[in-house]
Design an enzyme around this catalytic site. Structure first.
Site, PDB file in Angstrom:
ATOM      1  N   ASP B 433       0.866  -1.156   0.000  1.00 57.22           N
ATOM      2  CA  ASP B 433       0.000   0.000   0.000  1.00 57.22           C
ATOM      3  C   ASP B 433       0.916   1.224   0.000  1.00 57.22           C
ATOM      4  OD1 ASP B 433      -2.296   1.562   0.456  1.00 57.22           O
ATOM      5  OD2 ASP B 433      -1.751   1.667   2.562  1.00 57.22           O
ATOM      6  N   ASP B 861      -1.570  -0.659   5.946  1.00 57.92           N
ATOM      7  CA  ASP B 861      -1.864  -0.172   7.280  1.00 57.92           C
ATOM      8  C   ASP B 861      -3.349   0.022   7.549  1.00 57.92           C
ATOM      9  OD1 ASP B 861      -2.090   1.940   5.495  1.00 57.92           O
ATOM     10  OD2 ASP B 861      -1.832   3.389   7.111  1.00 57.92           O
ATOM     11  N   ASP B 865      -6.643  -2.512   3.259  1.00 61.31           N
ATOM     12  CA  ASP B 865      -5.613  -3.466   2.850  1.00 61.31           C
ATOM     13  C   ASP B 865      -5.887  -4.868   3.365  1.00 61.31           C
ATOM     14  OD1 ASP B 865      -4.106  -1.367   1.694  1.00 61.31           O
ATOM     15  OD2 ASP B 865      -3.452  -0.798   3.694  1.00 61.31           O
TER      16      ASP B 865
END
Lengths: 343, 1194
Positions: B433, B861, B865
């Site tokens: 990410d 985080d 995700d």
């Protein structure tokens, strides 16, 4: 090491803050314990091989010498002790005829007392599971357990009474007998102390006497004197400690007298034991021992061979290292470089 | 901030032209309320407990409470469920079966000795499972016990735990707090019940979302709620984040509810002091939890392969048993022929079924079962439990690593699940990410180009990384001692502009316009601290805040916004005084992704009407007036420079409008705004488009999307280790591109659907046409990309970057295209996917995982995700920020991206090494042991009699060989952490799976067979028939068994000592200890009553210990058995060293500080790396030297 955002410098502030989750530093938790990290350098490899050969060769020589010192006379008598005209050896051996047989052994080398007498059987599976399990240790040990014969089938009971000692092992007790004479003088055979002491003391009871033994329809091997407690029946004790491999020797007795080179020993034996059904050989062995045991060159030769091999390896590694030193860090051997396509 | 002050008279909703809340609210879906799927009824502020008897209205009680539970077991089902899990493993099931069989007569050994190790093993595993579940429980408790203010019966708000919330409760959530459940927004600190929400945890988008409560409730204040009652009907819990259908009955009127009023759990309140909301969905009913799928149980590749190897062992086991049974059957049958007994001493005439010659086939069958039990020592029973124990200990080491502890957030690394440790050492592709993972989600104004002059001497993370690698001690301005305290969002230093010096610059006028534009053209709201007079800003995105702050720092301080005006303090160049200027705000032309620009139209105090515009370079340069292009060339150059440095650039331009022109525009604009047709937005866009022309260029800004500490360095190391990095982000393409993954000279293949044709089709609204055209377009772009690649492949190693956006990805992931997409992607050096939805993240991950068959690692985080983390082979959660979703569904949580370097290169590498050598070793030791049993059987007519005493057998795996192997699994290091990081190439061993491919596995097995044969052969030959000691007695089964067993114990332990390369005290204690334990056991066991110890009674004390031949034989056999392996590894070290051996060698030679050697070892790859700062630097020097060589030629 760039990631060490929290270095050791901040330990002081840690002490101030109690509730921090900061891991405690120790060499153990950080996996930095002092360690010895041996690697196979040429020197290490060569010295290891040399060391092995330096140790092995003398030990090998010593073992070989010890083995050579032991004197052994082996005599196979199973075919010889059957009368020539007998066709069916099994029937003969199972008959009640007198199977005495006489053989002569030649002492090739001086034998110092004690001389151990062994009988050697071949192709006899004392390590067969059915055979090994067919005994009752309780019964052998204690008189009160006389009737615990459940593990002994089919040699557990005869006519409803427990057999002591029960089981196939005891039942098939070896029953050839030997007597020795030199120059018509009988050699005394000492049958005491041929078994392990722990067996006598703890496994075979001194108040357990043979009962109903060899009373069933098929007679196996030797019968036992019912008036002698099991702990004194050393032939049985020796026999009951089963052999590991199908070819084995068992101690029969000791001759506590030196025999000189060239002496002829007359052996009168009773060839009772049936090894003919299963094509087993029978041998009579007289042997002396050394600190290493009986005569067997194997260990000594093995030591010498491996010692020599290591010496050879040490030599070849030396040659390789000196003649063709490889460049350090040469990458062309790395697996991912050997087949660049496979990523 | 957060002083509870209301932004009086500020109706935020008015600032926005396009996006604000009030769209058409009633639509078809609302008619469904009350029907199936839309049956939820919420009684606001009527907590269930008040109505216990009135069943009619007591709906609130039926809903789930707000407790979240992620545990696998409960107290009640722990035992059956975990037992079931245990015996699902083939090996454990096998041992269960043999354990049960061992109670029958078939058993070659006693039942207790067989069942006890199984019990030990199963119990240990279950204890471990239990502890892990307890930990999960703890985490749940932490979340469930977070505090929130809830309206109590007394009419006041009191703090209570999240778990106590019930449907219908009213809660007050303060700034920067997470919403505890899905809430209906009632009112906020703003007059118009507006609030900002950060949904990063849900969808990964970084810009704030505006939510607005219904007008009817917007005036409710803290003390009005005690008698607030409402009746809400809405849809049932579902996983769709973007839909909400419901209606609220309040004051006898029904109001429609939309997603605009719904605040989702795990999103965060931003820029708003507080809100009041009613709880609609709780606990597992909330959309975010509905979205999360139950965590899949992951198994590492090694373990899966290990299963295969175990099947191989099973095969060997069955083969041995079968062969044995055949021989056994034949010999048994021959024992009795025509009623003549062959081996009469076995009494074949009177036999049980197991040995009956008359029923030889049956006997053979039963024997087969016996043999299976006997040879079961082939299967390492304690392997699974040892691995589990080892992994737990490894996890503890990961958790304890001080170098992965983040001081600021007080977060150490945390291995949530321990069973993937070794997978960390095999990562082939990282899917990352961006926001919050690679970047810290803070923007810093770092450089600017005004009037063609570049300003700003700040150094970006990327540049820093490159300088560091260059070895230059870069005396960057950041470290100079006179530097002022850092200001968030501002990292700009240039004495030519700062402190009012700009007035002396040649283009002072342009500079003033530049910063004035920054101070005016935005939608931020200033907040003045009344005590200090300091201003802070609430902005929709961090970029915007950075601009306003930059303007302020230079001297254009924006301090007040009203509905119609903006006020700034600015420095008057003439008087050198701060003067107050107020601009009348006429229009705001919003930013959106197609326009890529934003403008405001203001009237200054002199009555001039100005259009101030900032936007992406792609749209701005074409909108300049002919006379406004004075600085175009220089600016363009600077913009490219900035972009190369990984900065986000915006072009600033302005235009002066005449009164007439503005009036025309305003009329059209108002008309467009007020139209309610579907064309509304197109119309607005068109009108805006027409006015934003003929502008004068002022300059460009460069904002650094601040990378987390050490990220470039970490990426560099990881790519040196051969790991591929994909960035999947919810952010826009522009913001996603420049993050240090790219380097100059890298060709970009951009796949997008932003083409004119598609756009025109979109206006048409024909969905099938759009999708067909899009599909074709993507297909075409993909094939073009592939062509580009093949064209480049011949020439030089040109690195490509693939950039694809979410919309295109939808098509690229379709079945017929995904292969070509993946082929393209795998041959590119870096891949960036922008604007991807959480689901797409998971899909991409899955595609990569299945198509390449390599290990993937997802790192992220936020809750958006989660899918990716769960889908990837390993999920890493970043725990630095507050969100817990990602961490809870991750396998390992770390505080910062840069710890990934250590996690993978050090811990991953070690764990991989440890586990794989441990498993290989396990196979070795069990084959060594198990095969001696078989060899003995060969000499015991396959009757099934074990060579060893029962308890020797069963304790082999438990005592005499297990501890050193666990030490190997926990402590072994090929090279220390320092070298792991210095030579990232070491990691390739894991990626290529060199240590656990069939080659080493089979080599170890073969080594086991060799050891076993040597042990058996030499022992049996040396002890054959002759006298065993001086006393003339011969060796029986007991003595041979004990001797062989001694040899096995010695050999497997010394083999271990040879195989490991790291000897601490622990290893010494365990290895030598295991051998000592064997002797101690032999003594102790032999001293027990003979009824228990059987043929091991006094075997050591009486017979072995005092016999020289025993010691000589053991010594000989042990050394000899090790010779083949030793020779083999010496040869390997000499001729085919593995990479870690080269490094070891280097360390041993003390050459690690010799740069020449290090470079040689480090470059031990024929394939160059293409990503990261090292590659970047290499490319730079390459191009420099190229340039140099070309000049030489001239």
């Amino acid at each position: 090491m760039s990631s060490s955002g929290a270095g050791a410098g901040s330990t002081d502030s840690t002490a101030a803050r109690r509730n921090t989750k900061r891991p405690k530093y120790s060499k153990f938790t950080q996996q930095e314990l002092p360690a010895c990290k041996p690697i196979l350098t040429p020197r290490a490899v060569i010295s290891a091989f040399l060391l092995v050969s330096v140790v092995f060769v003398p030990v090998g020589v010593a073992s070989l010498l010890a083995s050579r010192k032991a004197v052994e006379i082996v005599y196979r008598y199973d075919s010889e002790c059957i009368p020539k005209n007998v066709k069916n050896k099994v029937a003969y051996i199972q008959s009640s005829a007198d199977k005495a047989c006489s053989i002569t052994l030649n002492v090739t080398k001086r034998m110092k007392s004690p001389i151990y007498i062994y009988y050697q059987l071949d192709n006899f599976y004392q390590n067969h599971r059915r055979y090994v399990k067919s005994r009752s240790d309780e019964q052998l040990r204690e008189r009160s357990e006389e009737n615990s014969t459940s593990t002994c089938k089919p040699e557990d009971m005869v006519n409803g009474k427990a057999i002591v000692p029960c089981g196939l092992i005891a039942w098939s007790l070896f029953n050839d007998t030997y007597s020795f004479s030199v120059n018509n003088r009988n050699l005394a055979v000492n049958k005491k102390g041929i078994s392990w002491k722990s067996d006598r003391d703890h496994k075979f009871g001194k108040d357990v006497f043979p009962k109903n033994f060899q009373n069933s329809s098929i007679i196996g091997g030797a019968s036992l004197n019912e008036s002698i407690p099991l702990r004194d029946q050393e032939d049985l004790i020796v026999w009951m400690r089963t052999a590991a491999l199908p070819t084995f020797r068992k101690l029969y007795g000791k001759i506590e007298e030196d025999l000189n080179e060239g002496q002829l020993i007359n052996v009168t034996l009773k060839n009772n034991y049936n090894t003919y059904s299963f094509n087993g050989k029978k041998k009579l062995v007289l042997s002396t021992t050394t600190w290493l045991g009986g005569k067997n060159d194997f260990l000594g030769i093995a030591y010498l061979t491996v010692g020599g091999l290591c010496f050879f390896l040490a030599l070849s590694f030396t040659v390789v290292y000196f003649v063709k030193p490889r460049q350090l860090g040469d990458p062309s051997y790395l697996s991912w470089n050997r087949n660049p396509g496979g990523h | 901030m957060g002083r509870g002050r209301r932004f009086k008279k500020l109706y935020l909703s008015k600032i926005y032209t396009f996006t604000c809340g009030k769209k058409s609210l009633f639509n078809d879906e609302h008619s469904q309320i009350g029907s199936v799927g839309f049956s939820r009824v919420v009684l606001v502020n009527e907590p269930a407990d008040k109505f216990e008897n009135s069943s009619e209205n007591n709906n609130n009680n039926n809903y789930a409470d707000n407790v979240v539970c992620s545990t696998k077991y409960t107290v009640a089902n722990f035992l059956p469920k975990s037992l079931f899990e245990q015996f699902r493993r083939v090996a454990n099931f096998f041992f269960l079966v043999t354990g049960v069989l061992s109670f029958t007569k078939l058993a070659p050994y006693t039942a207790v000795s067989a069942i006890l190790p199984l019990i030990v093993v199963i119990t240990a595993t279950m204890v471990k499972e239990g502890i892990e579940d307890m930990r999960r429980k703890k985490q749940d408790i932490e979340v469930n016990n977070r505090m929130v203010e809830m309206l109590k019966g007394s009419g006041t708000f009191e703090r209570t735990e999240w778990k106590n919330l019930k449907v219908g409760n009213i809660v007050k959530v303060e700034k920067d707090e997470f919403f505890p459940a899905d809430l209906l927004l009632l009112s906020s600190s703003y007059e118009d019940a507006v609030c900002y929400v950060e949904t990063m945890n849900l969808d990964g988008e970084t810009n704030l979302k505006l939510k607005q409560g219904l007008e009817i409730t917007s005036s409710l204040h803290e003390y009005d709620f005690s008698d607030f009652k409402a009746y809400i009907k809405c849809e049932d819990p579902n996983a769709n984040l973007y839909s909400f259908v419901g209606s609220m009955e309040f004051k006898e009127q029904v109001h429609a509810l939309s997603p605009q009023q719904l605040l989702l759990r795990d999103s965060k309140l931003r820029n708003t002091d507080y809100i009041f909301g009613a709880v609609i969905f709780t606990g597992h009913d909330t959309k975010v939890i509905q979205n999360s799928i139950s965590p899949p149980s992951k198994r590492s590749k090694i373990e899966r392969k290990m299963d295969k190897v175990i099947y191989v062992l099973f095969f060997i086991l069955f083969l041995m048993s079968f062969v044995g049974s055949v021989f056994f059957g034949i010999t048994t049958k021959e024992d009795l022929k025509n009623n003549v007994m062959k081996r009469w001493y076995l009494r074949p005439d009177d036999s049980t079924i197991f040995f009956d010659p008359k029923r030889a086939p049956a006997a053979a069958f039963f024997h087969c079962l016996t043999a299976l039990m006997l040879y079961s020592f082939f299967i390492p029973i304690s392997l699974y439990v040892s691995i589990e124990v080892v992994k737990v200990l490894q996890s503890i080491f990961i958790n304890q690593d001080i170098n992965m502890y983040h001081e600021e957030t007080d977060k150490p690394a945390h291995a949530v699940t321990s069973n993937l440790n070794e997978e960390l050492g095999q990562v082939h592709t990282i899917l990352s990410d961006k926001t919050g993972t690679l970047t810290c989600n803070s923007m810093e104004f770092i450089k600017c180009s005004i009037a063609g002059v570049a300003y700003g001497r700040g150094v970006t993370e990327v540049e820093k990384a490159m300088n560091r690698r260059n070895g230059l001690e870069f005396d960057d301005i950041m470290n100079s001692p006179d530097r002022k305290a850092p200001i968030k969002g501002f990292n700009f230093t240039d004495e030519r502009i700062m402190d009012g010096n700009w007035v002396n610059e040649p283009h002072a006028n342009v500079i003033r316009n530049f910063f004035r534009l920054l101070a005016i053209c935005h939608t931020a709201i200033p907040e003045v601290d009344e005590d200090t007079g300091k201003v802070s800003y609430e902005a929709e995105s961090p970029d915007e805040a950075a601009f306003v702050i930059a303007a302020k720092e230079v001297g254009f301080e924006f301090y007040k916004r009203t509905q119609t005006s903006l006020s700034i303090f600015e420095l008057d160049p003439v008087s050198q005084q701060k003067v107050k200027r107020t601009y009348t705000l006429l229009n705001v032309l919003e930013f959106n992704s197609t326009r890529k620009r934003m403008s405001v139209i203001v009237k200054d105090e002199k009555g001039r009407i100005l259009l101030l515009c900032k936007g992406a370079d792609s749209v701005m340069f074409e909108r300049l007036a002919n006379n406004g292009r004075e600085f175009e060339e220089n600016t363009l150059e600077h913009v490219h420079e900035y972009a190369d440095a990984g900065l986000r650039t915006l072009i600033l331009a302005f235009r002066e409008l005449d009164e007439q022109g503005y009036k025309e525009f305003d009329a059209k604009f108002t008309e467009a705004k007020n139209s309610i047709s579907e064309e509304r937005e197109t119309m607005i866009e068109e009108v805006s488009d027409n006015i934003e022309r003929n502008m004068v260029l002022l300059g460009a800004t460069a904002i650094e999307d601040k990378l987390q500490h050490g990220v470039p360095n970490c990426i560099d190391k990881l790519s040196q280790a051969g790991i591929k990095i994909w960035v999947l982000t919810g952010d826009k393409m522009e913001t996603a591109i420049n993050i240090g993954l790219l380097r100059e000279g890298m060709k970009q293949i951009i796949v997008h659907l932003d083409t004119p044709e598609i756009r025109s089709l979109e206006k048409g609204g024909d969905k099938t046409a759009i999708s067909r055209a899009s599909r074709d377009s993507i297909k075409h772009q993909l094939s073009q990309g592939a062509e580009q690649l093949t064209a480049a492949s011949g020439t030089s190693e040109q690195a490509f970057a693939l950039i694809i956006d979410g919309k295109s990805l939808t098509y690229a992931l379709e079945d017929d295209m995904k292969n070509s997409f993946l082929d393209l992607a795998t041959s590119c050096a870096s891949i960036i996917c922008c604007r991807v939805s959480p689901k797409q993240k998971a899909l991409v991950t899955r595609l990569v995982k299945f198509r390449t068959g390599k290990t993937t690692l997802g790192i992220g985080d936020g809750a958006n995700d989660v899918g990716m983390l769960q889908e990837a082979d390993i999920g890493i959660g970043i725990s630095g920020v507050e969100g817990m979703q990602a961490v809870m569904s991750s396998d390992v949580a770390i505080a910062q991206f840069c710890y990934l370097e250590r996690l993978l290169l050090v811990h991953g590498h070690w764990c991989y090494r440890r586990i794989s050598s441990m498993i290989c070793y396990f196979f070795y030791k069990n084959i060594t042991f198990g095969f001696t049993l078989f060899l003995f059987e060969v000499h015991a007519s396959f009757s099934g009699e074990p060579a060893y005493n029962d308890w020797f057998l069963s304790l082999y795996n438990v005592f005499f060989s297990s501890l050193p192997v666990i030490a190997l699994g926990v402590f072994d290091q090929d090279v220390s952490a320092r070298y792991c990081l210095r030579f990232p190439m070491l990691y390739r061993e894991g990626v290529e799976n060199i240590l656990f491919s069939w080659r080493p596995i089979i080599s170890w097995m073969v080594n086991g067979f060799i050891s076993s044969i040597i042990i058996f052969f030499f022992c049996s030959k040396a002890m054959e028939i002759q006298a065993f000691d001086k006393g003339g007695r011969t060796a029986g089964r007991d003595i041979l068994g004990a001797t062989m067993y001694t040899c096995v114990v010695w050999v497997v332990n010394l083999q271990m000592a040879l195989a490991i390369s790291y000897f601490t005290l622990i290893q010494h204690v365990l290895i030598w200890g295991s051998i000592v334990i064997w002797y101690v056991f032999l003594l102790a066991y032999g001293a027990m009553a003979s009824s228990f110890s059987g043929n091991a009674y006094q075997v050591f004390a009486e017979t072995l210990a005092s016999t020289p031949s025993y010691w000589l034989l053991v010594f000989f056999v042990v050394i000899t058995t090790l010779v083949p392996y030793f020779t083999f590894s010496a040869l390997q070290m000499r001729f085919f060293p593995m990479y870690h051996e080269i490094v070891q060698w280097l360390r041993h030679k003390g050459k690690t500080n010799d740069p020449e050697f290090c470079a040689m070892v480090r470059q031990s790859s024929l394939r160059p790396t293409t990503v990261g700062s090292t590659a970047r630097r290499a490319a730079k020097t390459n191009s420099l030297s190229l340039r140099g060589s070309t000049t030489d030629h001239r």
